[in-house]
Write a protein that holds these residues in place. Structure first.
Motif, PDB file in Angstrom:
ATOM      1  N   GLU A   1      40.416  36.249  43.645  1.00  0.00           N
ATOM      2  CA  GLU A   1      41.791  35.896  43.289  1.00  0.00           C
ATOM      3  C   GLU A   1      42.686  37.143  43.281  1.00  0.00           C
ATOM      4  OE1 GLU A   1      43.865  34.897  39.041  1.00  0.00           O
ATOM      5  OE2 GLU A   1      42.040  33.773  39.505  1.00  0.00           O
ATOM      6  N   SER A   2      42.228  38.193  42.619  1.00  0.00           N
ATOM      7  CA  SER A   2      43.016  39.423  42.509  1.00  0.00           C
ATOM      8  C   SER A   2      43.200  40.099  43.861  1.00  0.00           C
ATOM      9  CB  SER A   2      42.353  40.395  41.529  1.00  0.00           C
ATOM     10  OG  SER A   2      42.324  39.835  40.230  1.00  0.00           O
ATOM     11  N   ALA A   3      42.172  40.087  44.685  1.00  0.00           N
ATOM     12  CA  ALA A   3      42.249  40.726  46.001  1.00  0.00           C
ATOM     13  C   ALA A   3      43.284  40.040  46.881  1.00  0.00           C
ATOM     14  CB  ALA A   3      40.880  40.731  46.680  1.00  0.00           C
ATOM     15  N   VAL A   4      43.318  38.720  46.842  1.00  0.00           N
ATOM     16  CA  VAL A   4      44.294  37.986  47.650  1.00  0.00           C
ATOM     17  C   VAL A   4      45.715  38.283  47.154  1.00  0.00           C
ATOM     18  CG1 VAL A   4      45.142  35.670  48.245  1.00  0.00           C
ATOM     19  CG2 VAL A   4      42.695  36.205  48.413  1.00  0.00           C
ATOM     20  N   VAL A   5      45.912  38.300  45.836  1.00  0.00           N
ATOM     21  CA  VAL A   5      47.231  38.607  45.275  1.00  0.00           C
ATOM     22  C   VAL A   5      47.671  40.015  45.683  1.00  0.00           C
ATOM     23  CG1 VAL A   5      48.479  39.047  43.102  1.00  0.00           C
ATOM     24  CG2 VAL A   5      47.073  36.982  43.352  1.00  0.00           C
ATOM     25  N   LEU A   6      46.769  40.990  45.533  1.00  0.00           N
ATOM     26  CA  LEU A   6      47.105  42.372  45.907  1.00  0.00           C
ATOM     27  C   LEU A   6      47.366  42.488  47.408  1.00  0.00           C
ATOM     28  CD1 LEU A   6      44.539  44.372  43.721  1.00  0.00           C
ATOM     29  CD2 LEU A   6      47.033  44.332  43.429  1.00  0.00           C
ATOM     30  N   ALA A   7      46.564  41.804  48.211  1.00  0.00           N
ATOM     31  CA  ALA A   7      46.746  41.851  49.664  1.00  0.00           C
ATOM     32  C   ALA A   7      48.124  41.309  50.035  1.00  0.00           C
ATOM     33  CB  ALA A   7      45.647  41.056  50.366  1.00  0.00           C
ATOM     34  N   GLU A   8      48.489  40.205  49.434  1.00  0.00           N
ATOM     35  CA  GLU A   8      49.804  39.616  49.730  1.00  0.00           C
ATOM     36  C   GLU A   8      50.936  40.527  49.262  1.00  0.00           C
ATOM     37  OE1 GLU A   8      49.328  35.752  47.913  1.00  0.00           O
ATOM     38  OE2 GLU A   8      48.434  34.917  49.746  1.00  0.00           O
ATOM     39  N   LYS A   9      50.762  41.149  48.115  1.00  0.00           N
ATOM     40  CA  LYS A   9      51.801  42.029  47.557  1.00  0.00           C
ATOM     41  C   LYS A   9      51.983  43.292  48.398  1.00  0.00           C
ATOM     42  CE  LYS A   9      53.006  44.545  43.293  1.00  0.00           C
ATOM     43  NZ  LYS A   9      54.324  44.044  42.968  1.00  0.00           N
ATOM     44  N   TYR A  10      50.865  43.853  48.885  1.00  0.00           N
ATOM     45  CA  TYR A  10      50.926  45.171  49.527  1.00  0.00           C
ATOM     46  C   TYR A  10      50.721  45.147  51.045  1.00  0.00           C
ATOM     47  CZ  TYR A  10      51.192  47.054  44.840  1.00  0.00           C
ATOM     48  OH  TYR A  10      51.601  47.344  43.555  1.00  0.00           O
TER      49      TYR A  10
ATOM     50  N   ASP B   1      45.532  42.042  54.834  1.00  0.00           N
ATOM     51  CA  ASP B   1      45.172  40.707  55.309  1.00  0.00           C
ATOM     52  C   ASP B   1      44.481  39.942  54.176  1.00  0.00           C
ATOM     53  OD1 ASP B   1      43.723  38.515  56.409  1.00  0.00           O
ATOM     54  OD2 ASP B   1      43.697  39.483  58.375  1.00  0.00           O
ATOM     55  N   PRO B   2      45.117  38.886  53.628  1.00  0.00           N
ATOM     56  CA  PRO B   2      44.523  38.151  52.503  1.00  0.00           C
ATOM     57  C   PRO B   2      43.170  37.512  52.843  1.00  0.00           C
ATOM     58  CG  PRO B   2      46.825  37.545  52.791  1.00  0.00           C
ATOM     59  CD  PRO B   2      46.446  38.366  53.980  1.00  0.00           C
ATOM     60  N   ALA B   3      42.997  37.053  54.083  1.00  0.00           N
ATOM     61  CA  ALA B   3      41.725  36.427  54.461  1.00  0.00           C
ATOM     62  C   ALA B   3      40.595  37.454  54.450  1.00  0.00           C
ATOM     63  CB  ALA B   3      41.846  35.771  55.835  1.00  0.00           C
ATOM     64  N   LYS B   4      40.874  38.648  54.955  1.00  0.00           N
ATOM     65  CA  LYS B   4      39.862  39.710  54.932  1.00  0.00           C
ATOM     66  C   LYS B   4      39.572  40.152  53.498  1.00  0.00           C
ATOM     67  CE  LYS B   4      40.677  41.723  59.501  1.00  0.00           C
ATOM     68  NZ  LYS B   4      40.876  42.994  60.238  1.00  0.00           N
ATOM     69  N   ALA B   5      40.622  40.235  52.679  1.00  0.00           N
ATOM     70  CA  ALA B   5      40.447  40.619  51.276  1.00  0.00           C
ATOM     71  C   ALA B   5      39.554  39.601  50.565  1.00  0.00           C
ATOM     72  CB  ALA B   5      41.803  40.728  50.587  1.00  0.00           C
ATOM     73  N   ASP B   6      39.767  38.331  50.854  1.00  0.00           N
ATOM     74  CA  ASP B   6      38.979  37.258  50.256  1.00  0.00           C
ATOM     75  C   ASP B   6      37.496  37.380  50.639  1.00  0.00           C
ATOM     76  OD1 ASP B   6      38.744  34.628  48.870  1.00  0.00           O
ATOM     77  OD2 ASP B   6      38.359  33.874  50.894  1.00  0.00           O
TER      78      ASP B   6
ATOM     79  N   ALA C   1      35.384  47.926  53.138  1.00  0.00           N
ATOM     80  CA  ALA C   1      35.922  47.575  51.817  1.00  0.00           C
ATOM     81  C   ALA C   1      34.785  47.265  50.844  1.00  0.00           C
ATOM     82  CB  ALA C   1      36.881  46.402  51.926  1.00  0.00           C
ATOM     83  N   ILE C   2      33.728  46.642  51.324  1.00  0.00           N
ATOM     84  CA  ILE C   2      32.542  46.394  50.486  1.00  0.00           C
ATOM     85  C   ILE C   2      31.872  47.724  50.158  1.00  0.00           C
ATOM     86  CG2 ILE C   2      30.261  45.306  50.396  1.00  0.00           C
ATOM     87  CD1 ILE C   2      31.473  43.166  52.399  1.00  0.00           C
ATOM     88  N   ARG C   3      31.679  48.540  51.187  1.00  0.00           N
ATOM     89  CA  ARG C   3      30.961  49.821  51.022  1.00  0.00           C
ATOM     90  C   ARG C   3      31.644  50.743  50.012  1.00  0.00           C
ATOM     91  NH1 ARG C   3      29.777  51.004  56.030  1.00  0.00           N
ATOM     92  NH2 ARG C   3      27.587  50.530  55.662  1.00  0.00           N
ATOM     93  N   TRP C   4      32.976  50.771  49.990  1.00  0.00           N
ATOM     94  CA  TRP C   4      33.688  51.768  49.179  1.00  0.00           C
ATOM     95  C   TRP C   4      34.276  51.196  47.894  1.00  0.00           C
ATOM     96  CZ3 TRP C   4      31.728  55.843  50.949  1.00  0.00           C
ATOM     97  CH2 TRP C   4      31.495  56.025  52.316  1.00  0.00           C
ATOM     98  N   HIS C   5      33.890  49.976  47.513  1.00  0.00           N
ATOM     99  CA  HIS C   5      34.551  49.374  46.346  1.00  0.00           C
ATOM    100  C   HIS C   5      34.151  50.006  45.018  1.00  0.00           C
ATOM    101  CE1 HIS C   5      30.955  46.773  45.605  1.00  0.00           C
ATOM    102  NE2 HIS C   5      31.447  46.695  44.378  1.00  0.00           N
ATOM    103  N   THR C   6      33.067  50.758  44.978  1.00  0.00           N
ATOM    104  CA  THR C   6      32.674  51.386  43.712  1.00  0.00           C
ATOM    105  C   THR C   6      33.144  52.827  43.598  1.00  0.00           C
ATOM    106  OG1 THR C   6      30.519  51.940  44.642  1.00  0.00           O
ATOM    107  CG2 THR C   6      30.640  49.961  43.295  1.00  0.00           C
ATOM    108  N   SER C   7      33.112  53.568  44.687  1.00  0.00           N
ATOM    109  CA  SER C   7      33.413  55.004  44.635  1.00  0.00           C
ATOM    110  C   SER C   7      34.763  55.362  45.216  1.00  0.00           C
ATOM    111  CB  SER C   7      32.341  55.782  45.403  1.00  0.00           C
ATOM    112  OG  SER C   7      32.391  55.448  46.794  1.00  0.00           O
TER     113      SER C   7
END
Length: 188
Positions: A29-38, A41-46, A107-113
Motif C-alpha cells: 500500500e505504502s509503495a504504491v502511494v509513494l510511487a504515485e506521489k514521486y 511505476d506503481p505496478a513495479k512498486a507493488d 528494489a528487493i535487493r536494496w530495501h534493507t541497506s
C-alpha cells in the motif's frame, strides 16, 4: 515464466506468518502511494513490495547456502543476518517467481541497506518498508513526516533511525547503509 500478481501473493503469503504478511500488505500500500506521489511505476512498486520479504523466514543456513552457491554478495555473511533476506529475496524473485525486471529485482535487493545511487524504485520500496501503517517504533512518525517532503528526506530519517539504534546497541553497522545515507544527503 513470471507469475501473475495473484499467484505471487498466494505464493509469498504462504511462506510467512500472518503478522509478516500484514506488514507486506502495508508495504504494498505504502509503495504504491509513494510511487504515485514521486513518479515511480506503481505496478513495479507493488510487485517489489509483494516480494521484498519473500526470504525473510527462510532458515539462516538456507539463506547462507543460496548466497554462497550462487555467487551473491558474500560480504553480507560477515554482517547481521537481517540483511541476508534482501539479497536472497532478489535472487529467488528471479529464479523462482520469474521476475525479469532488473528495477524490481534491485528494489528487493536494496530495501534493507540502500545503496549509493539508489533508483527511484529502490527509494520507494525502501521507504515504504520503514513507514507502512503497521510500523510502530520510536521515530516512525518523524520518518513519515519527512517522507511527505521527499523520498530522500524520508530515507535519511529512516537510515538515521537505524544507525542510531545500532549505535545504541553497540552493534556493527553495515557500511553500505552509511554510504547510502551520505549519498542521499549529497542529493539534497
Amino acid at each position: 515464466m513470471a507469475l501473475s500478481r495473484e499467484e505471487l501473493i498466494e505464493a509469498v503469503s504462504a511462506q510467512m506468518p500472518a503478522k509478516r504478511w500484514k506488514h507486506t500488505q502495508g508495504v504494498m500500500e505504502s509503495a504504491v502511494v509513494l510511487a504515485e506521489k514521486y513518479g515511480a511505476d506503481p505496478a513495479k512498486a507493488d510487485i517489489a513490495a509483494i516480494l521484498h520479504d519473500v526470504a525473510k523466514y527462510w532458515p539462516v543456513a538456507e539463506m547462507e547456502a543460496v548466497i554462497r552457491d550462487n555467487g551473491l554478495n558474500i560480504e553480507l555473511l560477515h554482517h547481521d543476518k537481517q540483511l541476508w533476506h534482501s539479497e536472497v529475496g532478489a535472487f529467488v524473485a528471479e529464479r523462482d517467481y520469474g521476475v525479469s525486471d532488473s528495477e524490481i529485482i534491485n528494489a528487493i535487493r536494496w530495501h534493507t541497506s540502500g545503496r549509493v545511487g539508489m533508483s527511484l524504485l529502490d527509494k520507494v520500496v525502501c521507504l515504504a518498508d520503514y513507514i507502512e501503517p503497521g510500523r510502530d517504533f520510536p521515530g516512525v512518525d518523524y520518518i513519515r513526516e519527512q517522507a511527505q517532503r521527499s523520498l530522500e528526506e524520508g530515507l535519511i530519517a529512516g537510515f538515521d533511525s537505524t544507525i542510531s539504534l545500532l549505535l545504541s546497541q553497540r552493534r556493527v553497522i553495515y557500511p553500505l547503509t552509511v554510504l547510502s545515507r551520505n549519498d542521499l544527503i549529497t542529493q539534497l
